[in-house]
Design a protein around this motif. Structure first.
Motif, PDB file in Angstrom:
ATOM      1  N   ALA A  31      22.376  46.833  41.743  1.00 34.52           N
ATOM      2  CA  ALA A  31      23.834  46.866  41.697  1.00 34.52           C
ATOM      3  C   ALA A  31      24.410  47.494  42.964  1.00 34.52           C
ATOM      4  CB  ALA A  31      24.308  47.651  40.467  1.00 34.52           C
ATOM      5  N   HIS A  32      25.598  47.061  43.335  1.00 33.99           N
ATOM      6  CA  HIS A  32      26.335  47.669  44.434  1.00 33.99           C
ATOM      7  C   HIS A  32      26.904  48.995  43.941  1.00 33.99           C
ATOM      8  CE1 HIS A  32      28.409  47.255  48.364  1.00 33.99           C
ATOM      9  NE2 HIS A  32      29.299  48.063  47.793  1.00 33.99           N
ATOM     10  N   VAL A  33      26.802  50.043  44.751  1.00 34.45           N
ATOM     11  CA  VAL A  33      27.242  51.382  44.352  1.00 34.45           C
ATOM     12  C   VAL A  33      28.544  51.738  45.062  1.00 34.45           C
ATOM     13  CG1 VAL A  33      26.678  53.841  44.331  1.00 34.45           C
ATOM     14  CG2 VAL A  33      24.896  52.136  43.869  1.00 34.45           C
ATOM     15  N   ILE A  34      29.546  52.115  44.298  1.00 35.09           N
ATOM     16  CA  ILE A  34      30.820  52.583  44.836  1.00 35.09           C
ATOM     17  C   ILE A  34      30.963  54.055  44.509  1.00 35.09           C
ATOM     18  CG2 ILE A  34      33.336  52.418  44.608  1.00 35.09           C
ATOM     19  CD1 ILE A  34      33.049  49.433  44.285  1.00 35.09           C
ATOM     20  N   PHE A  35      31.316  54.859  45.528  1.00 34.78           N
ATOM     21  CA  PHE A  35      31.390  56.301  45.336  1.00 34.78           C
ATOM     22  C   PHE A  35      32.535  56.894  46.136  1.00 34.78           C
ATOM     23  CE2 PHE A  35      28.830  55.691  49.097  1.00 34.78           C
ATOM     24  CZ  PHE A  35      29.044  56.799  49.914  1.00 34.78           C
TER      25      PHE A  35
ATOM     26  N   CYS B 227      30.352  53.674  55.346  1.00 34.19           N
ATOM     27  CA  CYS B 227      29.004  53.881  54.807  1.00 34.19           C
ATOM     28  C   CYS B 227      28.062  52.896  55.498  1.00 34.19           C
ATOM     29  CB  CYS B 227      28.997  53.682  53.295  1.00 34.19           C
ATOM     30  SG  CYS B 227      27.365  53.780  52.533  1.00 34.19           S
ATOM     31  N   SER B 228      26.919  53.402  55.925  1.00 30.03           N
ATOM     32  CA  SER B 228      26.013  52.579  56.730  1.00 30.03           C
ATOM     33  C   SER B 228      25.139  51.641  55.900  1.00 30.03           C
ATOM     34  CB  SER B 228      25.109  53.488  57.580  1.00 30.03           C
ATOM     35  OG  SER B 228      24.317  54.338  56.746  1.00 30.03           O
ATOM     36  N   HIS B 229      25.143  51.772  54.600  1.00 33.73           N
ATOM     37  CA  HIS B 229      24.283  50.934  53.766  1.00 33.73           C
ATOM     38  C   HIS B 229      25.067  49.749  53.224  1.00 33.73           C
ATOM     39  CE1 HIS B 229      21.328  49.660  50.799  1.00 33.73           C
ATOM     40  NE2 HIS B 229      20.471  50.537  51.303  1.00 33.73           N
ATOM     41  N   LYS B 230      24.501  48.578  53.322  1.00 28.57           N
ATOM     42  CA  LYS B 230      25.202  47.351  52.915  1.00 28.57           C
ATOM     43  C   LYS B 230      25.437  47.279  51.417  1.00 28.57           C
ATOM     44  CE  LYS B 230      20.978  44.574  52.437  1.00 28.57           C
ATOM     45  NZ  LYS B 230      20.254  43.343  52.876  1.00 28.57           N
ATOM     46  N   ASN B 231      24.681  48.046  50.641  1.00 28.54           N
ATOM     47  CA  ASN B 231      24.808  47.967  49.194  1.00 28.54           C
ATOM     48  C   ASN B 231      25.563  49.158  48.609  1.00 28.54           C
ATOM     49  OD1 ASN B 231      24.338  46.254  47.023  1.00 28.54           O
ATOM     50  ND2 ASN B 231      22.558  47.406  46.319  1.00 28.54           N
ATOM     51  N   ALA B 232      26.366  49.824  49.439  1.00 31.85           N
ATOM     52  CA  ALA B 232      27.167  50.954  48.966  1.00 31.85           C
ATOM     53  C   ALA B 232      28.516  50.954  49.679  1.00 31.85           C
ATOM     54  CB  ALA B 232      26.437  52.273  49.206  1.00 31.85           C
ATOM     55  N   THR B 233      29.538  51.400  48.968  1.00 30.59           N
ATOM     56  CA  THR B 233      30.893  51.492  49.514  1.00 30.59           C
ATOM     57  C   THR B 233      31.469  52.843  49.153  1.00 30.59           C
ATOM     58  OG1 THR B 233      31.288  49.107  49.297  1.00 30.59           O
ATOM     59  CG2 THR B 233      33.232  50.535  49.434  1.00 30.59           C
ATOM     60  N   THR B 234      32.038  53.532  50.147  1.00 29.89           N
ATOM     61  CA  THR B 234      32.674  54.817  49.885  1.00 29.89           C
ATOM     62  C   THR B 234      34.186  54.672  50.019  1.00 29.89           C
ATOM     63  OG1 THR B 234      32.807  57.137  50.554  1.00 29.89           O
ATOM     64  CG2 THR B 234      32.396  55.533  52.309  1.00 29.89           C
ATOM     65  N   LEU B 235      34.931  55.358  49.127  1.00 25.84           N
ATOM     66  CA  LEU B 235      36.379  55.151  49.086  1.00 25.84           C
ATOM     67  C   LEU B 235      37.182  56.447  49.218  1.00 25.84           C
ATOM     68  CD1 LEU B 235      36.705  52.418  46.307  1.00 25.84           C
ATOM     69  CD2 LEU B 235      37.066  52.143  48.760  1.00 25.84           C
ATOM     70  N   ASP B 236      36.530  57.592  49.346  1.00 26.67           N
ATOM     71  CA  ASP B 236      37.289  58.827  49.560  1.00 26.67           C
ATOM     72  C   ASP B 236      37.650  58.919  51.038  1.00 26.67           C
ATOM     73  OD1 ASP B 236      38.438  61.305  49.647  1.00 26.67           O
ATOM     74  OD2 ASP B 236      36.620  62.426  49.159  1.00 26.67           O
ATOM     75  N   THR B 237      38.922  58.699  51.347  1.00 32.41           N
ATOM     76  CA  THR B 237      39.373  58.783  52.739  1.00 32.41           C
ATOM     77  C   THR B 237      40.288  59.985  52.964  1.00 32.41           C
ATOM     78  OG1 THR B 237      41.025  57.096  52.141  1.00 32.41           O
ATOM     79  CG2 THR B 237      39.069  56.353  53.328  1.00 32.41           C
ATOM     80  N   GLY B 238      40.148  61.011  52.118  1.00 33.52           N
ATOM     81  CA  GLY B 238      40.761  62.308  52.382  1.00 33.52           C
ATOM     82  C   GLY B 238      42.263  62.359  52.243  1.00 33.52           C
ATOM     83  N   CYS B 239      42.808  61.743  51.203  1.00 33.55           N
ATOM     84  CA  CYS B 239      44.261  61.783  51.014  1.00 33.55           C
ATOM     85  C   CYS B 239      44.770  63.219  50.972  1.00 33.55           C
ATOM     86  CB  CYS B 239      44.642  61.056  49.725  1.00 33.55           C
ATOM     87  SG  CYS B 239      46.413  61.048  49.363  1.00 33.55           S
ATOM     88  N   VAL B 240      44.085  64.060  50.213  1.00 34.00           N
ATOM     89  CA  VAL B 240      44.549  65.436  50.031  1.00 34.00           C
ATOM     90  C   VAL B 240      44.529  66.235  51.329  1.00 34.00           C
ATOM     91  CG1 VAL B 240      42.328  66.493  49.447  1.00 34.00           C
ATOM     92  CG2 VAL B 240      44.427  67.335  48.358  1.00 34.00           C
ATOM     93  N   TRP B 241      43.765  65.774  52.304  1.00 34.15           N
ATOM     94  CA  TRP B 241      43.657  66.461  53.592  1.00 34.15           C
ATOM     95  C   TRP B 241      44.610  65.879  54.638  1.00 34.15           C
ATOM     96  CZ3 TRP B 241      41.154  70.643  52.554  1.00 34.15           C
ATOM     97  CH2 TRP B 241      40.163  70.630  51.570  1.00 34.15           C
ATOM     98  N   GLY B 242      45.505  64.983  54.215  1.00 32.81           N
ATOM     99  CA  GLY B 242      46.481  64.435  55.138  1.00 32.81           C
ATOM    100  C   GLY B 242      46.044  63.154  55.809  1.00 32.81           C
ATOM    101  N   ASN B 243      45.032  62.514  55.289  1.00 29.82           N
ATOM    102  CA  ASN B 243      44.568  61.252  55.858  1.00 29.82           C
ATOM    103  C   ASN B 243      45.193  60.077  55.089  1.00 29.82           C
ATOM    104  OD1 ASN B 243      42.972  62.557  57.818  1.00 29.82           O
ATOM    105  ND2 ASN B 243      41.363  62.901  56.305  1.00 29.82           N
ATOM    106  N   SER B 244      44.442  59.434  54.212  1.00 35.34           N
ATOM    107  CA  SER B 244      44.999  58.296  53.492  1.00 35.34           C
ATOM    108  C   SER B 244      44.323  58.154  52.139  1.00 35.34           C
ATOM    109  CB  SER B 244      44.822  57.005  54.301  1.00 35.34           C
ATOM    110  OG  SER B 244      43.443  56.719  54.491  1.00 35.34           O
ATOM    111  N   LEU B 245      44.976  57.396  51.271  1.00 31.00           N
ATOM    112  CA  LEU B 245      44.386  57.009  49.994  1.00 31.00           C
ATOM    113  C   LEU B 245      44.024  55.533  50.098  1.00 31.00           C
ATOM    114  CD1 LEU B 245      43.752  58.077  47.135  1.00 31.00           C
ATOM    115  CD2 LEU B 245      45.980  57.194  46.413  1.00 31.00           C
TER     116      LEU B 245
END
Length: 274
Positions: free
Chosen positions: A222-226, A236-254
Motif C-alpha cells: 500500500a501507498h503510505v501517507i503521513f 519525500c524521497s520514496h515513491k511509495n510514500a507521501t508526506t503532507l505536513d507542510t508546517g501550517c502552524v509554523w507560518g508555512n502552508s496547509l
C-alpha cells in the motif's frame, strides 16, 4: 465523490476552512482524511475537533502525538505544554463527548479502494505493512477499552527504541505508539531516534536516515501517507510514500491532496506557534 488527504491541522481551523473552500470540498459526497495532530499550537483546537467530529463518516483521522497528549492531560496524567493553545477544550461543555470521540480514533487507517495506509508519523522499518495493521490494532484495543488510563500513563518515554516481537506489556505498546506518532529518523537497523527534527538535507548525523529510506518491507504494498515531519516541507524521497505536513502552524502552508486526480491544494498560513 472525491477523497482528500490533509496534513497536520494543529488547531489551524481557519486555514483548514480556506483550504476546503479552495477545493470545493462537499461533505455530502466527498471524504476528508486527516494525518493526525488535530490540536496543539494553533489558535482553534476546539473548533477543529468539533468540525472533524461533526463531519461523521465524511472524515477519517488517525491519532498523532499531540492528540494522545491531549487525552493524557485531560486524565491528569500529563501537564499542558505552555506552547499549546488547547485550554478552551478543557472548559468546553462538550469536552467529554469530544475527547471520547478522539480516543476512539485509530493509529492507522486503510483506504481499501485506493490501497492507501494513513498514519501520523510512519511505519517502523522493522515491520511489514500487515504487521503494522496488527500492532496498531493492539494499541487501539487498549485505548478503546476500560483500562485506557493505564496506557496513557505509561505511553511516555523513548525506550524501548528497537522492536522485538517478544516485547510485552507497556514496553510493547509504547514502541508501537512511538513508531506511529513520533518517528522521523532511524538507524539503518530500524532503531528509533527521537531528537533530530531537522530535514534530511540538513541532517549532519550520518548514522541516522529517514524512516522511509531504511531497508525493509514497510513500504511494500500500500501507498503510505503521513504527516508529523514539517521540516520535510512536503517532500519525500520514496515513491511509495507521501508526506503532507507542510508546517501550517509554523507560518508555512496547509496542504491537501485530492487522490483521485493527484491535485494539490495549499493555503499560506500565519505564524501561530511561538
Amino acid at each position: 465523490m472525491a477523497t482528500y488527504f490533509v496534513g497536520d491541522i494543529q488547531g489551524c481551523f481557519d486555514d483548514l476552512q480556506h483550504l476546503l473552500q479552495q477545493a470545493n470540498f462537499d461533505p455530502r459526497q466527498d471524504q476528508l482524511w486527516l494525518t493526525g495532530d488535530l490540536v496543539a499550537r494553533g489558535p482553534k483546537s476546539l473548533e477543529t475537533l468539533r468540525f472533524v467530529k461533526q463531519l461523521g463518516s465524511a472524515a477519517v483521522t488517525v491519532l498523532g502525538n499531540h492528540d494522545l497528549h491531549l487525552l493524557a492531560i485531560d486524565a491528569g496524567l500529563a501537564k499542558l505544554n505552555p506552547k499549546d493553545k488547547t485550554q478552551a477544550i478543557f472548559a468546553a461543555e462538550d469536552k467529554d463527548e469530544l475527547l471520547l470521540w478522539l480516543r476512539q480514533q485509530p493509529l492507522l487507517a486503510y483506504h481499501d479502494e485506493f490501497n492507501i495506509i494513513m498514519v501520523h508519523a510512519g511505519i517502523s522499518p522493522q515491520w511489514s505493512q500487515q504487521q503494522a495493521k496488527q500492532y496498531a490494532e493492539e494499541v487501539n484495543e487498549q485505548l478503546h477499552g476500560d483500562n485506557y488510563l493505564a496506557l496513557l500513563e505509561n505511553m511516555y518515554g523513548a525506550q524501548p527504541d528497537y522492536w522485538q516481537e517478544e516485547l510485552q506489556g507497556f514496553d510493547r505498546l509504547r514502541f508501537i505508539i512511538n513508531a506511529f506518532t513520533r518517528m522521523r529518523f532511524c538507524a539503518p537497523d530500524g532503531q528509533l531516534e527521537f531528537h533530530n527534527k531537522h530535514s534530511p538535507a540538513t541532517n549532519n548525523n550520518i548514522q541516522h536516515i529517514p524512516w522511509y529510506e531504511v531497508a525493509g518491507t514497510h513500504l511494500d504494498g500500500a501507498h503510505v501517507i503521513f504527516g508529523h515531519w514539517a521540516a520535510l516541507e512536503g517532500h519525500c524521497s520514496h515513491k511509495n510514500a507521501t508526506t503532507l505536513d507542510t508546517g501550517c502552524v509554523w507560518g508555512n502552508s496547509l496542504t491537501m491532496l485530492r487522490w483521485d486526480d493527484k491535485a494539490v491544494f495549499t493555503v499560506p498560513c500565519p505564524i501561530y506557534a511561538t
